[in-house]
Design a protein around this motif. Sequence first.
Motif, short mmCIF file in Angstrom:
data_model
loop_
_atom_site.label_atom_id
_atom_site.label_comp_id
_atom_site.label_asym_id
_atom_site.label_seq_id
_atom_site.Cartn_x
_atom_site.Cartn_y
_atom_site.Cartn_z
N LEU A 20 0.82 -1.21 0.00
CA LEU A 20 0.00 0.00 0.00
C LEU A 20 0.86 1.26 0.00
O LEU A 20 0.52 2.26 -0.65
CB LEU A 20 -0.94 0.00 1.20
N CYS A 21 1.99 1.23 0.71
CA CYS A 21 2.92 2.36 0.70
C CYS A 21 3.50 2.58 -0.71
O CYS A 21 3.59 3.72 -1.17
CB CYS A 21 4.06 2.14 1.68
N LEU A 22 3.87 1.49 -1.35
CA LEU A 22 4.43 1.62 -2.70
C LEU A 22 3.39 2.18 -3.66
O LEU A 22 3.70 3.00 -4.52
CB LEU A 22 4.97 0.27 -3.18
N TRP A 23 2.14 1.71 -3.54
CA TRP A 23 1.06 2.20 -4.38
C TRP A 23 0.84 3.70 -4.12
O TRP A 23 0.70 4.49 -5.06
CB TRP A 23 -0.21 1.40 -4.09
N GLY A 24 0.82 4.09 -2.86
CA GLY A 24 0.66 5.49 -2.51
C GLY A 24 1.83 6.34 -2.97
O GLY A 24 1.66 7.50 -3.37
N CYS A 47 0.03 17.09 -2.71
CA CYS A 47 0.56 15.78 -3.10
C CYS A 47 1.99 15.59 -2.61
O CYS A 47 2.40 14.48 -2.27
CB CYS A 47 0.48 15.61 -4.62
N GLY A 48 2.76 16.68 -2.57
CA GLY A 48 4.12 16.60 -2.04
C GLY A 48 4.15 16.26 -0.57
O GLY A 48 4.99 15.48 -0.11
N VAL A 49 3.21 16.83 0.19
CA VAL A 49 3.11 16.49 1.62
C VAL A 49 2.71 15.03 1.77
O VAL A 49 3.25 14.30 2.62
CB VAL A 49 2.11 17.43 2.33
N LEU A 52 5.66 12.89 1.23
CA LEU A 52 6.52 12.86 2.41
C LEU A 52 5.97 11.89 3.47
O LEU A 52 6.73 11.07 4.03
CB LEU A 52 6.66 14.26 3.00
N VAL A 53 4.67 11.93 3.71
CA VAL A 53 4.05 11.04 4.70
C VAL A 53 4.20 9.58 4.27
O VAL A 53 4.54 8.71 5.09
CB VAL A 53 2.56 11.41 4.90
N ASP A 57 6.25 6.56 6.22
CA ASP A 57 5.58 5.30 6.55
C ASP A 57 6.30 4.12 5.91
O ASP A 57 6.47 3.07 6.53
CB ASP A 57 4.12 5.34 6.12
N LEU A 58 6.74 4.28 4.67
CA LEU A 58 7.48 3.21 3.98
C LEU A 58 8.78 2.90 4.71
O LEU A 58 9.13 1.72 4.89
CB LEU A 58 7.76 3.63 2.54
#
Length: 88
Positions: A20-24, A47-49, A52-53, A57-58
């Motif tokens: 899910l992190c990679l998808w995001g 989208c830049g923020v 960063l989030v 998380d990744l």
Amino acid sequence: MRTGSEPRTARSALRARLWLCLWGLVWSVFGTAAFALAGRPGWAAACGVLWLVVTVDLASVLRHIRQGPHYQPGPDVPPYRPPEQRGR
């Protein structure tokens, strides 16, 4: 109810969070670039923020995956007794 085998049979959601992190990450990078090229700096910043989030998380997920399994009680630790049924 606990059976006592949870430490050996428990599953982690870290792999799902990784995907899910990679998808995001892909979509936030795409969104940042697309909105920047379209001349929408507010949306590009949002989208830049998000980018960063997702990156933080990744990194957290990868750290936890690399740590490996933590302490698991051995066979000498007895399982919890099931709760007693009331009303029987």
